[in-house]
Design an enzyme around this catalytic site. Structure first.
Site, PDB file in Angstrom:
ATOM      1  N   ASN A   8      79.144  -1.278 -40.368  1.00  0.00           N
ATOM      2  CA  ASN A   8      80.153  -0.806 -39.272  1.00  0.00           C
ATOM      3  C   ASN A   8      79.658  -1.487 -37.909  1.00  0.00           C
ATOM      4  O   ASN A   8      78.903  -2.297 -37.998  1.00  0.00           O
ATOM      5  CB  ASN A   8      79.963   0.677 -39.605  1.00  0.00           C
ATOM      6  CG  ASN A   8      78.768   1.266 -38.936  1.00  0.00           C
ATOM      7  OD1 ASN A   8      77.806   0.621 -38.649  1.00  0.00           O
ATOM      8  ND2 ASN A   8      78.448   2.803 -39.422  1.00  0.00           N
TER       9      ASN A   8
ATOM     10  N   GLY B  50      90.259   0.033 -37.135  1.00  0.00           N
ATOM     11  CA  GLY B  50      90.384  -0.899 -38.458  1.00  0.00           C
ATOM     12  C   GLY B  50      89.329  -1.592 -39.132  1.00  0.00           C
ATOM     13  O   GLY B  50      88.145  -1.321 -38.893  1.00  0.00           O
TER      14      GLY B  50
ATOM     15  N   GLY C 157      75.066   5.961 -51.821  1.00  0.00           N
ATOM     16  CA  GLY C 157      75.186   5.349 -53.171  1.00  0.00           C
ATOM     17  C   GLY C 157      76.187   5.930 -53.820  1.00  0.00           C
ATOM     18  O   GLY C 157      77.163   5.546 -54.445  1.00  0.00           O
ATOM     19  N   ALA C 158      75.873   7.287 -54.064  1.00  0.00           N
ATOM     20  CA  ALA C 158      76.695   8.220 -54.958  1.00  0.00           C
ATOM     21  C   ALA C 158      78.175   8.408 -54.265  1.00  0.00           C
ATOM     22  O   ALA C 158      79.229   8.490 -55.016  1.00  0.00           O
ATOM     23  CB  ALA C 158      76.213   9.593 -54.968  1.00  0.00           C
TER      24      ALA C 158
ATOM     25  N   ASP D 187      73.768  16.991 -49.473  1.00  0.00           N
ATOM     26  CA  ASP D 187      73.874  16.762 -47.702  1.00  0.00           C
ATOM     27  C   ASP D 187      74.036  18.512 -47.542  1.00  0.00           C
ATOM     28  O   ASP D 187      74.753  19.357 -48.125  1.00  0.00           O
ATOM     29  CB  ASP D 187      75.334  16.542 -47.610  1.00  0.00           C
ATOM     30  CG  ASP D 187      75.485  14.762 -47.781  1.00  0.00           C
ATOM     31  OD1 ASP D 187      74.323  14.287 -48.153  1.00  0.00           O
ATOM     32  OD2 ASP D 187      76.570  14.303 -47.661  1.00  0.00           O
TER      33      ASP D 187
ATOM     34  N   ALA E  27      81.151   9.787 -44.680  1.00  0.00           N
ATOM     35  CA  ALA E  27      81.450   9.284 -46.029  1.00  0.00           C
ATOM     36  C   ALA E  27      82.732   8.283 -45.722  1.00  0.00           C
ATOM     37  O   ALA E  27      83.230   7.781 -46.710  1.00  0.00           O
ATOM     38  CB  ALA E  27      81.581   9.964 -47.150  1.00  0.00           C
ATOM     39  N   ALA E  28      83.441   8.182 -44.595  1.00  0.00           N
ATOM     40  CA  ALA E  28      84.304   7.145 -44.354  1.00  0.00           C
ATOM     41  C   ALA E  28      84.123   5.855 -44.894  1.00  0.00           C
ATOM     42  O   ALA E  28      84.840   5.219 -45.455  1.00  0.00           O
ATOM     43  CB  ALA E  28      85.032   7.253 -43.058  1.00  0.00           C
ATOM     44  N   GLY E  29      83.010   5.388 -44.591  1.00  0.00           N
ATOM     45  CA  GLY E  29      82.461   4.049 -44.480  1.00  0.00           C
ATOM     46  C   GLY E  29      82.128   3.778 -46.109  1.00  0.00           C
ATOM     47  O   GLY E  29      82.661   2.952 -46.806  1.00  0.00           O
ATOM     48  N   ASP E  30      81.814   4.927 -46.819  1.00  0.00           N
ATOM     49  CA  ASP E  30      81.337   4.862 -48.157  1.00  0.00           C
ATOM     50  C   ASP E  30      82.847   4.916 -49.078  1.00  0.00           C
ATOM     51  O   ASP E  30      82.799   4.169 -50.189  1.00  0.00           O
ATOM     52  CB  ASP E  30      80.671   6.238 -48.755  1.00  0.00           C
ATOM     53  CG  ASP E  30      79.366   6.113 -47.920  1.00  0.00           C
ATOM     54  OD1 ASP E  30      78.849   5.029 -47.571  1.00  0.00           O
ATOM     55  OD2 ASP E  30      78.851   7.399 -47.896  1.00  0.00           O
TER      56      ASP E  30
HETATM   57  O1  RIB Z   1      77.417   7.820 -45.616  1.00  0.00           O
HETATM   58  C1  RIB Z   1      77.506   9.317 -45.709  1.00  0.00           C
HETATM   59  C2  RIB Z   1      76.208   9.720 -46.258  1.00  0.00           C
HETATM   60  O2  RIB Z   1      74.912   9.357 -45.545  1.00  0.00           O
HETATM   61  C3  RIB Z   1      75.922  11.404 -46.412  1.00  0.00           C
HETATM   62  O3  RIB Z   1      76.386  11.587 -47.777  1.00  0.00           O
HETATM   63  C4  RIB Z   1      74.605  11.373 -46.331  1.00  0.00           C
HETATM   64  O4  RIB Z   1      74.020  11.734 -47.815  1.00  0.00           O
HETATM   65  C5  RIB Z   1      73.919  10.080 -45.866  1.00  0.00           C
HETATM   66  O5  RIB Z   1      73.453   9.367 -47.030  1.00  0.00           O
END
Ligand code: RIB
Length: 305
Positions: free
Chosen positions: A186, A227, A42-43, A14, A251-254
């Site tokens: 989302n 929520g 993914g990561a 990023d 990355a909140a959703g991740d």
């Molecule tokens: O969900 C956030 C991610 O979306 C970021 O880290 C970016 O790499 C994109 O893939």
């Protein structure tokens, strides 16, 4: 140790600029700061699941460049099994160009690089990881054909299959729905998949009903500060989010997906796993960046609203 949670997905470096606001077309805007941070949906989900208590393996591809080495090293440092993270000769690593504004909103452009090489053949080489998993997670930053292949294999193996349809740019293939245990979009993704507006708990409920009618067995629509909504054939339940001061929602959703999966893999109930994922996601938005913002298990356990 065998990985209970296996993620098949993307790794991106990023390139993050903070700016007073998102630039308009043709505009040059002076930013506040610039950093490079390991990311990729993914990561990020792999790091979240690992920090939040699961044994994790990642299947993905990076380029044969310095970013690729750094992305892999970031996952190894979290104890994630990266035997299935391979470098593609002559290819660059995936990147995400991210602008975060003073209201903590972001805009992201991704370039697939190595992520575009995550083929069904690559996945099949690491089928042992899938067969040893309890939970398998995919997103949409790798080729769609590969995601379909993983969903099908996950269903054949009888695993808990999670699809985070992000980023969504087109409707999902109709035959995917029956292969997914938890579909976790989302608001904007749920809207794109259903053609319905989604901006509240009530509208999320309508969209979730449409997704269930398409064949999804369980749907969780994440609604940011509002929520999330869980919908199954027998119930629909809203879970309020903890209140926090947001700094960066990247990355909140991740973090939610990784935390939810880790909790499920540990045998928590669906409701407990959602609440756990929500606290993790809430903590992540109080910090900058993708992977650096993801909290640990102890931080989530110690969270006081
Ligand atoms: O969900 C956030 C991610 O979306 C970021 O880290 C970016 O790499 C994109 O893939």
């Amino acid at each position: 140790m065998q990985a209970k949670v296996v993620i098949v997905g993307s790794l991106n470096m990023d390139l993050v600029t903070r700016a007073p606001r998102l630039p308009r077309g043709g505009e040059t805007l002076a930013g506040h700061s610039f950093v490079t941070v390991p990311g990729g949906k993914g990561a990020n989900q792999a790091v979240a699941a690992a920090r939040l208590g699961a044994s994790v393996a990642m299947i993905g591809c990076v380029g044969d460049d310095a970013y690729g080495d750094q992305l892999r090293a970031a996952l190894v440092a979290e104890g994630i099994d990266c035997t299935a993270v391979t470098a593609v000769p002559g290819e660059s690593s995936g990147v995400a160009l991210i602008v975060v504004d003073d209201n903590s909103q972001n805009a992201i452009v991704i370039v697939a690089g190595g992520n575009g090489h995550v083929s069904a053949e690559v996945v099949d080489r690491f089928d042992t990881l899938l067969s040893q998993a309890e939970v398998i997670i995919c997103q949409l930053e790798i080729p769609m054909a590969t995601v379909g292949h993983v969903l099908k294999r996950g269903r054949e193996l009888g695993k808990i299959v999670i699809l985070n349809p992000a980023p969504a740019s087109e409707p999902l293939p109709a035959d995917w729905y029956a292969l997914i245990d938890y579909l976790i979009p989302n608001e904007s993704e749920a809207s794109l998949l259903t053609g319905l507006p989604v901006d509240s708990v009530a509208t999320a409920d309508s969209a979730a009903t449409a997704l269930l009618a398409s064949g999804a067995s369980k749907v969780i629509i994440t609604l940011g500060p509002q929520g999330s909504l869980l919908a199954t054939s027998s119930r629909s339940q809203h879970f309020a989010a903890p209140k926090v001061q947001a700094l960066d929602t990247t990355a909140a959703g991740d973090t939610f997906v990784g935390g939810f999966a880790a909790a499920l893999a540990e045998g928590k109930s669906e409701s407990e796993a959602i609440q756990f994922g929500q606290i993790a996601a809430a903590l992540s938005v109080t910090r900058a960046g993708a992977q650096p913002s993801i909290p640990t298990f102890d931080e989530v356990q110690g969270f006081k609203p």
